[in-house]
Design a protein around this motif. Structure first.
Motif: not given
Length: 58
Positions: A12, A14, A21
């Motif tokens: 993910v 960020q 996200n």
């Protein structure tokens, strides 16, 4: 972390400022180190196109 569409392991991305996200990359499997080197060497526009993220050019 797990991808909420495939329920498989994923990475993910960020935002630094707020921790939200910004994108999810499916785990490329056993060649993940090689794939991430490939991603790192790409132009940002090519990378975003390859993972299907829409963006605006200014």
């Amino acid at each position: 972390m797990d991808d909420n569409l495939t329920f498989k392991s994923a990475y993910v991305g960020q935002w630094k400022n707020d921790g939200q996200n910004s994108f999810v990359l499916a785990d490329p499997g056993k060649d993940s180190a090689k794939k991430f080197v490939e991603y790192y060497n790409m132009k940002v526009t090519d990378f975003l196109d390859s993972i299907g993220i829409e963006y605006l050019k200014r």
